[in-house]
Motif scaffolding. Structure first.
Motif, PDB file in Angstrom:
ATOM      1  N   VAL A 174       1.389  -1.412   0.140  1.00 51.52           N
ATOM      2  CA  VAL A 174      -0.072  -0.269  -0.179  1.00 51.52           C
ATOM      3  C   VAL A 174       1.068   1.348  -0.161  1.00 51.52           C
ATOM      4  CG1 VAL A 174      -2.025   1.259   1.052  1.00 51.52           C
ATOM      5  CG2 VAL A 174      -1.875  -1.296   1.199  1.00 51.52           C
ATOM      6  N   ASN A 175       0.541   1.954  -1.433  1.00 50.31           N
ATOM      7  CA  ASN A 175       1.777   3.530  -1.007  1.00 50.31           C
ATOM      8  C   ASN A 175       0.684   4.929  -0.923  1.00 50.31           C
ATOM      9  OD1 ASN A 175       3.902   2.642  -2.697  1.00 50.31           O
ATOM     10  ND2 ASN A 175       2.739   0.739  -3.728  1.00 50.31           N
ATOM     11  N   ILE A 176       0.756   5.259  -0.035  1.00 49.94           N
ATOM     12  CA  ILE A 176       0.357   6.245   0.555  1.00 49.94           C
ATOM     13  C   ILE A 176       0.968   7.280  -0.238  1.00 49.94           C
ATOM     14  CG2 ILE A 176      -0.252   7.709   2.312  1.00 49.94           C
ATOM     15  CD1 ILE A 176      -0.570   4.881   4.420  1.00 49.94           C
ATOM     16  N   LEU A 177      -0.558   8.246  -0.359  1.00 50.58           N
ATOM     17  CA  LEU A 177       0.411   9.101  -1.593  1.00 50.58           C
ATOM     18  C   LEU A 177       0.179  10.191  -0.354  1.00 50.58           C
ATOM     19  CD1 LEU A 177      -1.781   8.425  -4.645  1.00 50.58           C
ATOM     20  CD2 LEU A 177       0.453   7.793  -3.783  1.00 50.58           C
ATOM     21  N   GLY A 178       1.300  11.500  -0.991  1.00 50.52           N
ATOM     22  CA  GLY A 178       1.030  12.588  -0.413  1.00 50.52           C
ATOM     23  C   GLY A 178       0.366  13.914  -1.213  1.00 50.52           C
ATOM     24  N   ALA A 179       0.374  14.618  -0.880  1.00 49.38           N
ATOM     25  CA  ALA A 179      -0.191  16.041  -1.149  1.00 49.38           C
ATOM     26  C   ALA A 179      -0.271  16.568  -3.044  1.00 49.38           C
ATOM     27  CB  ALA A 179      -0.249  17.465  -0.811  1.00 49.38           C
ATOM     28  N   GLY A 180       0.957  16.177  -3.631  1.00 45.28           N
ATOM     29  CA  GLY A 180       1.092  16.921  -4.434  1.00 45.28           C
ATOM     30  C   GLY A 180       1.438  16.001  -5.327  1.00 45.28           C
ATOM     31  N   GLN A 181       1.003  14.339  -5.311  1.00 47.48           N
ATOM     32  CA  GLN A 181       0.928  13.589  -5.976  1.00 47.48           C
ATOM     33  C   GLN A 181      -0.751  12.722  -6.562  1.00 47.48           C
ATOM     34  OE1 GLN A 181       2.648  10.258  -3.002  1.00 47.48           O
ATOM     35  NE2 GLN A 181       4.447  10.987  -4.355  1.00 47.48           N
ATOM     36  N   GLY A 182      -1.889  14.140  -7.013  1.00 49.84           N
ATOM     37  CA  GLY A 182      -2.696  13.573  -7.217  1.00 49.84           C
ATOM     38  C   GLY A 182      -2.596  13.049  -8.807  1.00 49.84           C
ATOM     39  N   ALA A 183      -1.764  13.553  -9.467  1.00 44.55           N
ATOM     40  CA  ALA A 183      -1.308  13.063 -10.792  1.00 44.55           C
ATOM     41  C   ALA A 183      -1.137  11.242 -10.571  1.00 44.55           C
ATOM     42  CB  ALA A 183      -0.556  13.512 -11.455  1.00 44.55           C
ATOM     43  N   LEU A 184      -0.424  11.185 -10.165  1.00 40.46           N
ATOM     44  CA  LEU A 184       0.514   9.676  -9.760  1.00 40.46           C
ATOM     45  C   LEU A 184      -1.320   8.656  -9.289  1.00 40.46           C
ATOM     46  CD1 LEU A 184       1.949   7.505 -10.073  1.00 40.46           C
ATOM     47  CD2 LEU A 184       2.728   8.363  -7.635  1.00 40.46           C
ATOM     48  N   CYS A 185      -1.887   9.267  -8.598  1.00 34.96           N
ATOM     49  CA  CYS A 185      -2.961   8.834  -8.351  1.00 34.96           C
ATOM     50  C   CYS A 185      -4.554   8.210  -9.643  1.00 34.96           C
ATOM     51  CB  CYS A 185      -3.979   8.809  -7.321  1.00 34.96           C
ATOM     52  SG  CYS A 185      -5.588   8.548  -6.978  1.00 34.96           S
ATOM     53  N   ARG A 186      -4.456   9.043 -10.066  1.00 32.24           N
ATOM     54  CA  ARG A 186      -5.218   9.674 -11.442  1.00 32.24           C
ATOM     55  C   ARG A 186      -4.335   8.839 -12.374  1.00 32.24           C
ATOM     56  NH1 ARG A 186      -6.601  15.171 -10.317  1.00 32.24           N
ATOM     57  NH2 ARG A 186      -3.983  15.791 -11.127  1.00 32.24           N
ATOM     58  N   GLY A 187      -3.256   8.678 -13.074  1.00 29.72           N
ATOM     59  CA  GLY A 187      -3.162   7.305 -13.735  1.00 29.72           C
ATOM     60  C   GLY A 187      -2.967   5.623 -13.262  1.00 29.72           C
ATOM     61  N   PHE A 188      -3.191   5.842 -12.224  1.00 31.38           N
ATOM     62  CA  PHE A 188      -3.492   4.659 -11.818  1.00 31.38           C
ATOM     63  C   PHE A 188      -4.954   4.166 -11.172  1.00 31.38           C
ATOM     64  CE2 PHE A 188       1.001   4.145 -10.253  1.00 31.38           C
ATOM     65  CZ  PHE A 188       1.064   3.066 -10.571  1.00 31.38           C
ATOM     66  N   ALA A 189      -5.270   5.190 -11.711  1.00 29.77           N
ATOM     67  CA  ALA A 189      -6.976   5.093 -11.553  1.00 29.77           C
ATOM     68  C   ALA A 189      -7.707   4.787 -13.058  1.00 29.77           C
ATOM     69  CB  ALA A 189      -7.990   6.076 -11.023  1.00 29.77           C
ATOM     70  N   VAL A 190      -6.755   5.248 -14.244  1.00 28.60           N
ATOM     71  CA  VAL A 190      -6.966   4.589 -15.579  1.00 28.60           C
ATOM     72  C   VAL A 190      -7.013   3.097 -15.723  1.00 28.60           C
ATOM     73  CG1 VAL A 190      -6.447   4.630 -17.974  1.00 28.60           C
ATOM     74  CG2 VAL A 190      -6.385   6.881 -16.074  1.00 28.60           C
ATOM     75  N   SER A 191      -8.285   2.309 -16.274  1.00 30.58           N
ATOM     76  CA  SER A 191      -8.248   1.066 -16.429  1.00 30.58           C
ATOM     77  C   SER A 191      -7.409   1.074 -18.206  1.00 30.58           C
ATOM     78  CB  SER A 191      -9.503   0.504 -16.570  1.00 30.58           C
ATOM     79  OG  SER A 191      -9.796  -0.924 -17.014  1.00 30.58           O
ATOM     80  N   GLY A 192      -6.884  -0.631 -18.693  1.00 33.59           N
ATOM     81  CA  GLY A 192      -6.380  -0.620 -19.594  1.00 33.59           C
ATOM     82  C   GLY A 192      -5.013  -0.364 -19.887  1.00 33.59           C
ATOM     83  N   ALA A 193      -4.505   1.313 -19.323  1.00 34.60           N
ATOM     84  CA  ALA A 193      -3.436   2.085 -19.869  1.00 34.60           C
ATOM     85  C   ALA A 193      -1.977   1.210 -19.189  1.00 34.60           C
ATOM     86  CB  ALA A 193      -3.903   3.335 -19.061  1.00 34.60           C
ATOM     87  N   ASP A 194      -1.013   1.691 -19.374  1.00 38.23           N
ATOM     88  CA  ASP A 194       0.622   1.681 -19.021  1.00 38.23           C
ATOM     89  C   ASP A 194       0.702   1.965 -17.698  1.00 38.23           C
ATOM     90  OD1 ASP A 194       2.924   0.356 -18.485  1.00 38.23           O
ATOM     91  OD2 ASP A 194       3.860   0.684 -19.877  1.00 38.23           O
TER      92      ASP A 194
END
Length: 207
Positions: free
Chosen positions: A115-135
């Motif tokens: 479990v990687n707990i994200l920091g305040a500046g990592q919204g873009a990282l979160c969005r990348g892992f929320a996309v289905s089917g992408a690398d």
């Protein structure tokens, strides 16, 4: 409980041995859908709107899929809000994942996760892992977590390395319990606080 978890993990090809004792494989338990008479007369949109008032932290749950069952080996992960500590003795955490998730069977096959707990500046990282089917790991630096080898993402303020202990059904989701094998965090006062999700938007803690 433990036997049910072992049967589930064996059904998806995940390792289940945690010591000298082994459990004989049994058929996979049926994961029953919610029956019509069990549904409350609630509007789904209203359910989401009201529960959206509960602010949560944001994580990325990762694993290293060993491959097999027709799938490739490699890192897998998904963005997850429904993560919580569960027990101090023994050290347990839990997360919830939709039963329709295509990432979950690969995590189950690994038998472990980080479990990687994200920091305040990592919204873009979160969005990348929320996309289905992408690398999802394209351009994302990571290293093996110390206990399980699951992907530990660079620059996260905290992480929890776990082995799957139990899996329970919860309506249209699964409740995954992990036994903590290792964990770590930046020093107190470092970083810019946690990434939060509230009413459909990212935010951060101040005060």
């Amino acid at each position: 409980m433990a036997a049910t978890a072992v049967r589930y993990l064996r059904s998806v090809g995940a390792p289940t041995a945690t010591g000298p004792e082994r459990v004989d494989p049994l058929p996979r338990p049926a994961l029953r859908a919610v029956a019509d008479d069990e549904r409350l007369p609630l509007d789904r949109g209203e359910f989401r709107r009201v529960l959206g008032h509960f602010a949560s932290g944001v994580t990325v749950v990762t694993a290293h899929d060993p491959g097999g069952a027709g799938g490739p080996a490699g890192p897998v992960g998904f963005a997850c809000q429904s993560f919580a500590s569960l027990s101090l003795d023994p050290p347990l955490v839990a997360f919830m994942v939709a039963r329709t998730s295509t990432t979950w069977p690969r995590i189950a096959r690994a038998g472990a996760f980080c479990v990687n707990i994200l920091g305040a500046g990592q919204g873009a990282l979160c969005r990348g892992f929320a996309v289905s089917g992408a690398d999802k790991f394209a351009g994302v630096a990571h290293s093996p977590a110390p206990a399980t080898g699951s992907p530990l993402l660079d620059s996260v303020p905290a992480w929890v390395d776990c082995r799957i202990q139990a899996v329970h059904t919860g309506g249209d989701h699964l409740i995954v319990v992990g036994r903590v094998e290792a964990l770590g965090a930046v020093a107190d006062g470092d970083g810019d606080g946690p990434l939060l999700f509230h009413r459909g938007a990212f935010g951060h803690f101040s005060g």
